[in-house]
Design a protein around this motif. Structure first.
Motif, PDB file in Angstrom:
ATOM      1  N   SER A 182       2.561  -2.357  -2.082  1.00 24.37           N
ATOM      2  CA  SER A 182       3.555  -1.618  -1.313  1.00 24.37           C
ATOM      3  C   SER A 182       3.470  -0.125  -1.521  1.00 24.37           C
ATOM      4  O   SER A 182       4.323   0.611  -1.062  1.00 24.37           O
ATOM      5  CB  SER A 182       4.938  -2.118  -1.714  1.00 24.37           C
ATOM      6  N   ARG A 214      -0.591   2.591   1.788  1.00 27.39           N
ATOM      7  CA  ARG A 214      -0.339   2.316   3.204  1.00 27.39           C
ATOM      8  C   ARG A 214      -0.896   3.427   4.085  1.00 27.39           C
ATOM      9  O   ARG A 214      -1.452   3.181   5.150  1.00 27.39           O
ATOM     10  CB  ARG A 214       1.169   2.138   3.434  1.00 27.39           C
ATOM     11  N   SER A 247      -3.674   2.859   6.789  1.00 25.49           N
ATOM     12  CA  SER A 247      -3.389   3.192   8.181  1.00 25.49           C
ATOM     13  C   SER A 247      -4.440   4.141   8.739  1.00 25.49           C
ATOM     14  O   SER A 247      -4.949   3.960   9.846  1.00 25.49           O
ATOM     15  CB  SER A 247      -1.999   3.823   8.278  1.00 25.49           C
ATOM     16  N   HIS A 254       4.422  -5.004   8.122  1.00 27.95           N
ATOM     17  CA  HIS A 254       3.400  -5.638   7.270  1.00 27.95           C
ATOM     18  C   HIS A 254       4.083  -6.612   6.323  1.00 27.95           C
ATOM     19  O   HIS A 254       5.307  -6.588   6.142  1.00 27.95           O
ATOM     20  CB  HIS A 254       2.626  -4.593   6.457  1.00 27.95           C
ATOM     21  N   HIS A 270      -1.388  -7.178   7.705  1.00 28.12           N
ATOM     22  CA  HIS A 270      -1.317  -5.766   8.083  1.00 28.12           C
ATOM     23  C   HIS A 270      -1.859  -5.623   9.508  1.00 28.12           C
ATOM     24  O   HIS A 270      -2.860  -6.237   9.871  1.00 28.12           O
ATOM     25  CB  HIS A 270      -2.132  -4.898   7.122  1.00 28.12           C
TER      26      HIS A 270
END
Length: 639
Positions: free
Chosen positions: A145, A150, A154, A299, A322
């Motif tokens: 997390s 992330r 991304s 996600h 994801h």
């Protein structure tokens, strides 16, 4: 002369023209060559830029995949993954600087991708590299997390790759434009220098064609390398120990799955690819919960979800999902890890824990150094020590002191030899009270055969021991005087015979009967008689050693076994003491009582070589004393 002059002039003019033509052709050839060389150089540079941009894209995907693998390892950080990520970041940083510091000024279209607010590739790439390095600088401890993770995932999954694709496309466009210019230059050169080309085809066109061929081959090589890189990436995914699948976001149809994923489901790829992800959940409630989480956060990380195998059996998995894009199509990238065995192990552990918490037996687990790592509630109930008081201690603090080093040495010797031991042990509670326990110890070994733990299970048998002791005393001791009764006396007599035979020693047996005891019962009552017998037992005990045996056979009959005597001297002294003690008055509740005693003495082995023979002779000697006046003693040999 005129013809000669004309010929000379014509020749001169032709020569001049020829030279002029040659000069012009040469000049054009030089210009053409210069232009051609420049365009070839620029085309080569464009090819290198395309290669670098393509390599950057692969490195970005590798870094994104690598950091996600680190987060999926749940605390285990392979050094090879960290090394691969560090090398990939160094290569990405180096190639980005190469693109930013090209030899000639980049075109406006290229600068626009690097610097314009619409694209700002330079800033995004530097940010991506900086965030990735900051993530690695943590030492590899990455939570799924983590916001930085992330952001990196991304960027690696979408925007940054799109900008790299745009950069590559513009480099390709410029390369194609230069190729078109090259073709135009070739056409002009062909029209102007047809004759020159016929003479210098090998010197001009051949190198040019070789250069074009080299450029084409280079482009093909770059494209092939990109294709192989993509194949390697898919092979890595296919060989991953974690199940990986890709499904379309719009309809949930699965378009990719690696071998591990299909193995977990018990299906082959042909069956699985093309199916719908929703069909593999155990029930709709879990599927709806997963979809709700996806809609809320975008996600899912390490959620425990039940899926169903091809044979219909459910299994537990850790699920991570994801969103990303594949070939410009939104997809869900899913990872699953089969935790069925772990869940079963957790259930077993929980069940074992409940059993340990509820059993009445005390349980102690120590490590290889015999330090306590676990005790159950029954342990605290029995020993009165709380869990917090004993963790980390050696169980030796419970020792009562009733067992010597030889006892514990034998116990540890058997544990090392057989891996188990059981027996009766006396220990001490926290209050200081002694308690008896039946203890069983087992050795636990690891896969390498080394001792990892010791497990001890014990039961408090104090009350049972007390009951056994009480029953044994009732069976072997006189309830009135507390002296050994006839049964225990006979056992001690047989032991004395065996020991004396073994050690070639002697002993004496004294048979005593009270004189005047019946009169005490008749005059003062039986209660007074019982008290007199009790006090008589005390007086007799003071006349013998602790190693001797004093017993009450029945009524007013007592016997004494004097151990380790070979002559009459010691029995004579003891008999005198006894008669003196018995002759002292007894102050009883009903009045003063006077008694005496008659004693018969038999010697082993002089008088008899077994117990019954000694008893018979001592009894006969005692009655001989009674017949001759009482209050005396006599040896069997004198009767």
């Amino acid at each position: 002369m005129a013809m000669a002059d004309l010929g000379e002039r014509v020749t001169r003019e032709l020569s001049i023209r020829y030279i002029a033509v040659l000069a012009v052709l040469g000049f054009l050839a030089i210009l053409s060559f210069i232009g051609l060389a420049q365009l070839i150089s620029e085309t080569k540079g464009s090819g290198e830029h395309i290669n670098i941009a393509g390599r950057q894209r692969m490195l970005v995907e590798r870094i994104g995949f690598g950091v996600n693998r680190l987060s999926a390892l749940d605390g285990e950080r392979p050094a090879e993954i960290l090394t691969m990520l560090t090398q990939a970041l160094d290569q990405l940083d180096s190639r980005h600087r190469q693109l930013m510091n090209v030899g000639s000024p980049p075109s406006r279209a290229i600068l626009e991708v690097f610097q314009s607010p619409e694209w700002h590739l330079d800033a995004d790439m530097r940010t991506f590299i900086a965030r990735s390095r900051s993530l690695l600088n943590r030492g590899g401890m990455i939570a799924g997390s983590d916001p930085v993770l992330r952001d990196i995932s991304s960027a690696a999954a979408g925007p940054l790759l799109a900008k790299l694709d745009e950069l590559t496309a513009r480099f390709q466009s410029e390369s194609e434009e230069k190729s078109r210019q090259l073709l135009i230059l070739q056409g002009v050169s062909l029209g102007l220098m047809l004759g020159m080309l016929l003479l210098s085809a090998f010197g001009v066109f051949h190198p040019m064609m070789e250069r074009l061929r080299a450029d084409i081959l280079e482009r093909y090589r770059v494209a092939e390398e990109l294709r192989r890189s993509e194949e390697r990436l898919w092979h890595i995914l296919d060989d991953s120990p974690v199940g990986v699948s890709v499904s379309r976001r719009d309809d949930g149809r699965i378009i990719f799955a690696n071998r591990r994923f299909t193995d977990i489901l018990g299906m082959n790829k042909q069956e699985f690819i093309g199916s719908y992800a929703r069909d593999h959940y155990v029930d709709d409630s879990q599927r709806r919960a997963v979809l709700a989480t996806l809609r809320a956060s975008g996600h899912i990380d390490d959620a425990e979800v039940e899926f169903r195998r091809k044979d219909g059996k459910p299994f537990w998995s850790l699920l991570s999902i994801h969103g990303t894009e594949m070939q410009q199509e939104p997809v869900n990238l899913a990872w699953i890890y089969d935790i069925t065995e772990r869940k079963a192990a957790e259930q077993q552990i929980m069940l074992a824990s409940k059993v340990l918490e509820t059993v009445g037996e005390g349980v102690v687990i120590t490590d290889a150094e015999n330090q306590i790592v676990f005790v159950n509630p029954a342990f605290s109930t029995i020993t009165e020590y709380s869990r917090e008081e004993v963790l980390g201690q050696n169980p030796g603090f419970l020792h009562s002191g009733r067992h010597d080093d030889e006892f514990y040495g034998a116990m540890w010797s058997q544990l090392k030899r057989l891996g188990r031991w059981s027996g009766e042990v006396w220990n001490r509670r926290k209050s200081g009270e002694f308690f008896a326990e039946w203890l069983s110890i087992s050795v636990i070994r690891d896969s390498g055969g080394n001792v990892s733990h010791y497990v001890a299970v014990f039961t408090d048998i104090t009350h049972r021991k007390e009951d056994e002791e009480r029953v044994w005393r009732q069976a072997n001791y006189d309830s009135l005087t507390g002296l050994p009764n006839r049964s225990l006396f006979m056992d001690r007599l047989n032991q004395a015979v065996r020991q004396s035979r073994r050690e070639a020693k002697g002993f004496a047996l004294m048979f005593l009967d009270l004189d005047g005891f019946k009169a005490v019962n008749d005059t003062l009552g039986h209660a007074a008689g019982d008290v007199l017998l009790q006090r008589t037992a005390v007086r007799l005990s003071e006349c013998v050693r602790s190693s001797d045996t004093l017993a009450r056979l029945a009524g007013d009959e007592f016997v004494v076994i004097l151990q380790g005597v070979s002559g009459r001297t010691e029995p004579t002294i003891v008999a005198g003491k006894i008669l003196d003690q018995l002759g002292q008055p007894y102050e009883l509740e009903g009045g003063i009582a006077h008694i005496q005693g008659s004693i018969g003495i038999a010697m082993f082995p002089d008088d008899a070589e077994d117990g019954p023979g000694l008893i018979k002779l001592a009894d006969a000697a005692m009655y001989a004393v009674k017949r001759t006046g009482k209050n005396n003693f006599r040896f069997a040999g004198d009767a």
